[in-house]
Enzyme design. Sequence first.
Site, PDB file in Angstrom:
ATOM      1  N   ARG A   1      11.575   1.874   0.763  1.00 12.79           N
ATOM      2  CA  ARG A   1      10.230   2.285   0.320  1.00 12.79           C
ATOM      3  C   ARG A   1      10.310   3.635  -0.405  1.00 12.79           C
ATOM      4  NH1 ARG A   1       5.997  -1.507   0.697  1.00 12.79           N
ATOM      5  NH2 ARG A   1       4.669   0.320   0.478  1.00 12.79           N
TER       6      ARG A   1
ATOM      7  N   ARG B   1       9.797   2.714  -9.243  1.00 13.54           N
ATOM      8  CA  ARG B   1       8.524   2.424  -9.907  1.00 13.54           C
ATOM      9  C   ARG B   1       8.205   3.454 -10.989  1.00 13.54           C
ATOM     10  NH1 ARG B   1       5.512   0.216  -4.464  1.00 13.54           N
ATOM     11  NH2 ARG B   1       5.711  -2.012  -4.904  1.00 13.54           N
TER      12      ARG B   1
ATOM     13  N   PHE C   1      -7.483  -8.144  -5.543  1.00 13.30           N
ATOM     14  CA  PHE C   1      -6.388  -8.261  -6.504  1.00 13.30           C
ATOM     15  C   PHE C   1      -5.491  -9.466  -6.257  1.00 13.30           C
ATOM     16  CE2 PHE C   1      -4.962  -5.246  -3.164  1.00 13.30           C
ATOM     17  CZ  PHE C   1      -3.825  -5.899  -2.708  1.00 13.30           C
TER      18      PHE C   1
ATOM     19  N   THR D   1       2.906   2.500  -4.858  1.00 16.06           N
ATOM     20  CA  THR D   1       2.484   1.218  -5.432  1.00 16.06           C
ATOM     21  C   THR D   1       2.040   1.364  -6.885  1.00 16.06           C
ATOM     22  OG1 THR D   1       1.673   0.648  -3.220  1.00 16.06           O
ATOM     23  CG2 THR D   1       0.965  -0.766  -5.040  1.00 16.06           C
TER      24      THR D   1
ATOM     25  N   LYS E   1      10.602  -7.801  -9.156  1.00 23.84           N
ATOM     26  CA  LYS E   1       9.487  -8.614  -9.659  1.00 23.84           C
ATOM     27  C   LYS E   1       9.736  -9.066 -11.105  1.00 23.84           C
ATOM     28  CE  LYS E   1       6.062  -6.560  -6.514  1.00 23.84           C
ATOM     29  NZ  LYS E   1       4.684  -5.991  -6.392  1.00 23.84           N
TER      30      LYS E   1
ATOM     31  N   GLU F   1       9.292 -11.698   6.403  1.00 28.92           N
ATOM     32  CA  GLU F   1       9.572 -11.882   4.972  1.00 28.92           C
ATOM     33  C   GLU F   1      11.003 -12.355   4.733  1.00 28.92           C
ATOM     34  OE1 GLU F   1       6.325  -8.569   3.422  1.00 28.92           O
ATOM     35  OE2 GLU F   1       8.454  -8.250   3.017  1.00 28.92           O
TER      36      GLU F   1
ATOM     37  N   TYR G   1       2.405 -13.564   0.113  1.00 31.04           N
ATOM     38  CA  TYR G   1       1.439 -12.462   0.103  1.00 31.04           C
ATOM     39  C   TYR G   1       0.153 -12.827   0.848  1.00 31.04           C
ATOM     40  CZ  TYR G   1       3.878  -9.220  -3.094  1.00 31.04           C
ATOM     41  OH  TYR G   1       4.745  -8.309  -3.665  1.00 31.04           O
TER      42      TYR G   1
ATOM     43  N   ASN H   1       4.721  -3.771 -11.082  1.00 30.19           N
ATOM     44  CA  ASN H   1       5.290  -2.544 -10.513  1.00 30.19           C
ATOM     45  C   ASN H   1       6.731  -2.716 -10.015  1.00 30.19           C
ATOM     46  OD1 ASN H   1       4.700  -3.941  -8.187  1.00 30.19           O
ATOM     47  ND2 ASN H   1       3.428  -2.352  -7.264  1.00 30.19           N
TER      48      ASN H   1
ATOM     49  N   HIS I   1       9.149  -5.164  -4.808  1.00 27.26           N
ATOM     50  CA  HIS I   1       8.468  -5.299  -3.519  1.00 27.26           C
ATOM     51  C   HIS I   1       9.434  -4.849  -2.439  1.00 27.26           C
ATOM     52  CE1 HIS I   1       6.588  -7.029   0.053  1.00 27.26           C
ATOM     53  NE2 HIS I   1       7.796  -7.427   0.370  1.00 27.26           N
TER      54      HIS I   1
HETATM   55  P1  RTP Z   1       4.626  -4.611  -2.275  1.00 28.48           P
HETATM   56  O1  RTP Z   1       3.992  -5.270  -1.071  1.00 28.48           O
HETATM   57  O2  RTP Z   1       4.667  -5.499  -3.483  1.00 28.48           O
HETATM   58  O3  RTP Z   1       5.951  -4.015  -1.927  1.00 28.48           O
HETATM   59  O4  RTP Z   1       3.740  -3.362  -2.714  1.00 28.48           O
HETATM   60  P2  RTP Z   1       3.069  -2.265  -1.793  1.00 28.48           P
HETATM   61  O5  RTP Z   1       3.428  -2.507  -0.348  1.00 28.48           O
HETATM   62  O6  RTP Z   1       3.410  -0.946  -2.372  1.00 28.48           O
HETATM   63  O7  RTP Z   1       1.537  -2.564  -2.019  1.00 28.48           O
HETATM   64  P3  RTP Z   1       0.556  -3.580  -1.243  1.00 28.48           P
HETATM   65  O8  RTP Z   1      -0.643  -2.821  -0.801  1.00 28.48           O
HETATM   66  O9  RTP Z   1       1.313  -4.353  -0.206  1.00 28.48           O
HETATM   67  O10 RTP Z   1       0.101  -4.566  -2.414  1.00 28.48           O
HETATM   68  C1  RTP Z   1       0.913  -5.646  -2.824  1.00 28.48           C
HETATM   69  C2  RTP Z   1       0.942  -5.694  -4.337  1.00 28.48           C
HETATM   70  O11 RTP Z   1      -0.345  -6.043  -4.816  1.00 28.48           O
HETATM   71  C3  RTP Z   1      -0.605  -5.359  -6.031  1.00 28.48           C
HETATM   72  N1  RTP Z   1      -1.778  -4.521  -5.899  1.00 28.48           N
HETATM   73  N2  RTP Z   1      -2.681  -4.419  -6.823  1.00 28.48           N
HETATM   74  N3  RTP Z   1      -4.992  -3.721  -8.304  1.00 28.48           N
HETATM   75  C4  RTP Z   1      -4.788  -3.175  -7.117  1.00 28.48           C
HETATM   76  O12 RTP Z   1      -5.553  -2.386  -6.629  1.00 28.48           O
HETATM   77  C5  RTP Z   1      -3.593  -3.572  -6.382  1.00 28.48           C
HETATM   78  N4  RTP Z   1      -3.264  -3.126  -5.199  1.00 28.48           N
HETATM   79  C6  RTP Z   1      -2.109  -3.728  -4.889  1.00 28.48           C
HETATM   80  C7  RTP Z   1       0.592  -4.511  -6.364  1.00 28.48           C
HETATM   81  O13 RTP Z   1       1.422  -5.201  -7.277  1.00 28.48           O
HETATM   82  C8  RTP Z   1       1.276  -4.366  -5.026  1.00 28.48           C
HETATM   83  O14 RTP Z   1       2.642  -4.150  -5.190  1.00 28.48           O
HETATM   84 MG    MG Z   2       3.200  -4.360   0.627  1.00 25.06          MG
END
Ligand code: RTP
Ligand code: MG
Length: 139
Positions: free
Chosen positions: A85, A102, A57, A91, A9, A126, A49, A112, A115
């Site tokens: 992962r 992370r 968010f 996250t 990112k 994706e 996304y 963070n 992705h």
């Molecule tokens: P990613 O998709 O980026 O790999 O991250 P992830 O699976 O660990 O998390 P995901 O639930 O898919 O959320 C995508 C991205 O959105 C942002 N986020 N912000 N403020 C919040 O509560 C929140 N929750 C998620 C994060 O940047 C996350 O990586």
């Molecule tokens: Mg995700």
Amino acid sequence: MERTLSIIKPDAVAKNVIGEIYSRFEHAGLKIVAARMKHLSREEAEGFYSVHRERPFFADLVEFMTSGPVMIQVLEGQDAITRNRELMGATDPRQAAPGTIRAEFASSIDANAVHGSDAPETAKQEIAFFFGADEIYSR
Ligand code: RTP
Ligand code: MG
């Protein structure tokens, strides 16, 4: 063999740690079989996304993902999705296990660092979002 989509990112690209993150992939047995640096447009970030469109968010996420260039890659290896992962960590960097990408490089839940696809179906979608079959060099 499995494939997953990884994105370094804008925060991690700005911190100049692309190589350190690539090194972790390689040490974990994941091969980089496609890669591209790109400054995502708003439309691309929203499309990528789109599963999160209704989440509170979403606007911040799109804003952040378009704030600078990202490094996008396809990783290939055994259990590549899960393995990536695990390397990434949780996250929220405050909850990420010590030693994960992370934990080491992320500064907030938005910034963070990385992705990674979360399941075989999303990995397929994706990867196709960013790469044609002729741009992936399986080894
Ligand atoms: P990613 O998709 O980026 O790999 O991250 P992830 O699976 O660990 O998390 P995901 O639930 O898919 O959320 C995508 C991205 O959105 C942002 N986020 N912000 N403020 C919040 O509560 C929140 N929750 C998620 C994060 O940047 C996350 O990586
Ligand atoms: Mg995700």
